[in-house]
Scaffold this active site. Structure first.
Site, mmCIF file in Angstrom:
data_model
loop_
_atom_site.group_PDB
_atom_site.id
_atom_site.type_symbol
_atom_site.label_atom_id
_atom_site.label_comp_id
_atom_site.label_asym_id
_atom_site.label_seq_id
_atom_site.Cartn_x
_atom_site.Cartn_y
_atom_site.Cartn_z
ATOM 1 N N CYS B 160 10.141 -1.454 -3.823
ATOM 2 C CA CYS B 160 9.416 -0.087 -4.165
ATOM 3 C C CYS B 160 9.448 0.828 -2.894
ATOM 4 O O CYS B 160 8.817 2.126 -2.990
ATOM 5 C CB CYS B 160 7.639 -0.685 -3.847
ATOM 6 S SG CYS B 160 7.329 -1.841 -5.068
ATOM 7 N N HIS B 293 1.467 4.789 1.261
ATOM 8 C CA HIS B 293 2.129 3.993 0.273
ATOM 9 C C HIS B 293 0.792 3.499 -0.306
ATOM 10 O O HIS B 293 0.745 3.861 -1.862
ATOM 11 C CB HIS B 293 2.593 2.918 0.917
ATOM 12 C CG HIS B 293 3.524 1.937 -0.124
ATOM 13 N ND1 HIS B 293 4.186 2.337 -1.286
ATOM 14 C CD2 HIS B 293 3.207 0.510 -0.575
ATOM 15 C CE1 HIS B 293 4.697 1.321 -1.865
ATOM 16 N NE2 HIS B 293 4.164 0.285 -1.290
ATOM 17 N N HIS B 328 1.572 2.308 -9.391
ATOM 18 C CA HIS B 328 2.565 2.261 -8.668
ATOM 19 C C HIS B 328 3.911 2.295 -9.453
ATOM 20 O O HIS B 328 3.952 1.350 -10.235
ATOM 21 C CB HIS B 328 2.297 0.928 -8.059
ATOM 22 C CG HIS B 328 3.507 0.661 -6.859
ATOM 23 N ND1 HIS B 328 4.446 1.437 -6.737
ATOM 24 C CD2 HIS B 328 3.769 -0.366 -5.979
ATOM 25 C CE1 HIS B 328 5.197 1.089 -5.575
ATOM 26 N NE2 HIS B 328 4.787 -0.342 -5.329
#
Lengths: 353, 398
Positions: B160, B293, B328
């Site tokens: 990620c 994040h 996400h």
């Protein structure tokens, strides 16, 4: 520009490369799938931990330990890993579990392992190395991307030792599919006479090859990494001029190259790239190849890098890698060229220290 | 102090819009793109919410004018759309008028086609054209082909944080003089692979994700692609280019704690931010906005909050996670959040952190929950991935 030296090597492959000899006891295969010769993993990884590790991770841990030990480095300042497919067996396991069980009764282990950066991450975890950690996943130039990154890191004064490696493992389903589309040879070719193969496709291998790079030369240094370039697309007709330009940028001429290490994989269609220079600008240069020993895989060129580094240090060429037979000389400047299926080309220059 | 590497173009497709403009409008209107799964056949269709892009593969193929014989995964299709927008936005007429490279990021690559035809491949040849497109470099290769980039083309996959690392590498290559221009970013489509993977980890929310909320229940997955154009000072000066913002700092570190969980003290994240400040040459108090994040998993948001406290002390800048909008988007996340960070700088705006009610008990950090206008000179953007991969980018106005 800082210098970049190869100070340690570790290689897990289809040959006896974790042992002391230098390709003096070649293992021959009569199939198209070359498995690695498993090292004694217990010597490197506690058995409980090893059971949870993917094959690629285990191979990577062993090859990286060897490379660090060889260079007398405990914890590097960066870890840069190349892999075409990551821990492929776990990817296959998770996809087939999803389909076979209609998305029920799944466990996360194989999903977690399937992430491409697992090998680099597990090495960092084992070493407790909190430094820069990148993973490149671009087919045949995955390993070379790592080398380019590492060279820049030295120039940025961000590191003085960097662990760089390439790792890929076999996946049965994926190999079956590559056999279906002819990327693996239709007939069982084996590896004894791969370079003279008259059919399409190659033979597939797996492996983990790591090196410890440093901006400082030691008495153990194998060679100096001079320069690396990658090209997504390159036509056969432009190959020679591209090589000349690359060499000129490094103040080298064709005549300066004492040895060329080629990525021939026995695919009739695409080995013509190598043929072009074997019969062209490097006609009078000693030529070697290695994919009959390692098999083809996305990071197989790292095996070529390992081979070249060893030849430079030992100043001897194992008989079975020779394509031609030129009079023996001092192997100072070595050029590596690789491509896969006509795409993702790389040029690397190594020099003796 | 160098002013960093110039960003001269950007492009994006996400669940909140198929252009930079559409994304900005959705951000300003607090309009999220999260809904129940509609385009993927999965048994979890009623229990999982995702951020889907409202363009089908067929529509994308048509938009890109691809031939019948095309073998594009959805990742490649989304990537090409976003990358083309970025090139157009940067006013590039000839991509090869200087040394141009492409660095893309992906985590799923061509997995959408692999999982669809996995066994069918063995039975008949209909979809064999997709077999060669499984590997992660394939989408990058196709983007390069579509843009006409032939030399330096590579792919990064560090879960990620992938596209943060692509942007970082691009900036370093420009600084090192190895490239004059580089297209950087990432793309990831949704797949059963990732939906089920995150489900087995039990970190998917069954409702809208709530980043930085004390009662957060996990993340929403999303699909997206975004790319930036980075150009050297020489090209910017020569062509009198409009600069959208600069990549001012960057840092990557490894948490070396656990394959999927972040450490309790946010060690890797702290190191990544500290490195980014070192490269940037600015001080933490100069940051006007943190695009966190903030995935809304219990583990990430706590660990990231602690790391932010370690770096910024008691003076924590305005902060938000935009994952409530888009979900996400894995390897694409840092690239789409780079676009949002640049928009924040261009428009002097902070975008809200959706679905927030109560601060995390341990840290008490309260994110910005409504669109806020203020002078923005520096934005810090965090992206963390499996394998302890922690990356921070700092963007600047001047």
């Amino acid at each position: 520009m800082k210098n970049c030296y190869i100070n340690g090597l570790g290689c897990v492959s289809a040959q006896k490369t974790t042992e002391s000899g230098f390709l003096d006891d070649i293992v021959f295969y009569d199939t198209n799938i070359l498995p690695v010769i498993n090292p004694n993993y217990k010597e490197y990884i506690p058995p409980a931990a090893a059971r949870r590790m993917a094959k690629g991770v285990k191979m990577g841990v062993v090859a990286s330990s060897l490379a660090l030990k060889d260079a007398h480095v405990e914890v590097p300042d960066a870890i840069i890993t190349g892999t075409g497919m990551g821990c492929l067996q776990d990817s296959e396991k998770f996809v087939s579990a999803i389909i076979d069980n209609d998305e029920e009764f799944l466990t996360p282990t194989s999903f977690i392992q399937s992430t491409h950066n697992t090998v680099g991450a597990q090495i960092a975890l084992g070493l407790q190395c909190k430094a820069y950690n990148f993973t490149y996943v671009h087919s045949a130039i995955s390993f070379e991307s790592c080398l380019i990154d590492a060279q820049m890191k030295f120039n940025e004064d961000e590191a003085s030792t960097i662990l760089v490696g390439g790792v890929d493992e076999h996946g049965k389903h994926t190999n079956d599919l590559h056999h279906l589309i002819g990327h693996i040879k239709k007939e069982e070719a084996g590896n004894t006479d791969l370079i003279n193969s008259k059919t399409e496709g190659s033979i597939f291998g797996e492996g983990a090859i790591f090196c410890t790079l440093s901006d400082e030369q030691t008495e153990h240094s194998y060679a100096k990494l001079v320069d690396v370039e990658i090209y997504s697309q390159l036509s056969e007709e432009h190959l020679e001029s591209r090589i000349k330009t690359f060499l000129e940028a490094n103040k080298l001429s064709i005549e300066d190259i004492d040895l060329i290490v080629l990525g021939n994989n026995g695919d009739l269609t695409f080995d013509s790239y190598y043929k072009t220079i074997e019969e062209g600008i490097f006609k009078n240069t000693q030529q070697v190849y290695y994919k009959h020993l390692s098999g083809e895989f996305n990071t197989a060129s790292a095996f070529g890098f390992w081979l070249a580094s060893k030849i430079i240090k030992k100043q001897e060429i194992p008989t079975l890698v020779k394509i031609n037979d030129q009079p023996k000389k001092i192997y100072k400047n070595v050029l590596l060229y690789n491509q896969y299926r006509g795409e993702n080309h790389s040029l690397v220059v190594l020099q003796s220290c | 102090m160098s002013k960093g590497v110039a960003i001269t173009g950007m492009g994006i497709v996400s669940s909140i819009g198929n252009s930079v403009e559409e994304n900005l409008n959705a951000l300003l209107q607090s309009k999220h793109g999260i809904s129940k799964i509609s385009s993927i056949k999965t048994r979890h269709i009623d229990e999982i919410m995702v951020g889907e892009i409202d363009l089908s593969n067929e529509e994308l193929i048509k938009q890109l004018n691809l031939p019948e014989s095309q073998n594009y995964s959805r990742t490649a299709l989304l990537g090409v759309v976003a990358a083309k927008q970025a090139v157009e936005n940067a006013g590039i007429s000839d991509i090869n008028d200087c040394r141009t490279g492409l660095i893309s990021a992906t985590s799923v690559g061509g997995m959408d086609m692999t999982e669809k035809y996995y066994y069918q491949y063995l039975e008949d040849e209909t979809n064999h054209k997709y077999i060669g497109g499984h590997h992660a470099g394939d989408s990058t290769h196709k983007i390069a082909e579509q843009l006409g980039i032939t030399d330096f083309v590579t792919t990064i996959s560090t879960a990620c944080s992938s596209s943060a690392n692509a942007i970082m590498l691009g900036a370093r290559m420009i600084k090192a003089g190895k490239l004059d221009r580089v297209v950087v970013g990432g793309a990831d489509c949704l797949s059963k692979f990732t939906i089920n993977g995150f489900k087995t980890l039990m970190i998917l929310s069954d409702t809208y994700c709530k980043p930085f909320d004390n009662d957060r229940t996990g993340l929403n997955l999303g699909e997206a692609a975004a790319f930036l154009i980075l150009e050297s000072d020489e090209i910017v000066a020569k062509e009198n280019k409009k600069v959208l913002a600069y990549v001012s700092g960057y840092g990557n570190a490894n948490d070396a704690f656990h394959q999927t969980a972040s450490s309790e003290n946010g060690e890797g994240a702290t190191l990544a931010m500290q490195k980014a400040f070192k490269v940037s040459g600015i001080l933490p108090e100069q940051i006007d906005y943190i695009n966190a994040h903030g995935t809304a998993t219990p583990n990430n948001d706590l660990s990231e909050s602690i790391a932010i406290q370690r770096v910024f002390g008691s003076k924590i800048p305005d902060l938000s996670s935009t994952k409530g909008f888009t979900g996400h988007t894995l390897a694409a996340a840092a690239a789409i959040e780079a676009v949002y960070s640049i928009l924040a700088i261009q428009h002097n705006l902070i975008f809200p952190n959706l679905n927030f009610n109560t601060a995390i008990a341990e840290t008490g950090i309260v994110p910005v929950t409504k669109v806020k206008e203020k002078q923005i000179n520096y934005v810090l953007s965090n992206s963390f991935g499996f394998g302890g991969n922690c990356s921070t980018l700092i963007f600047s106005k001047n």
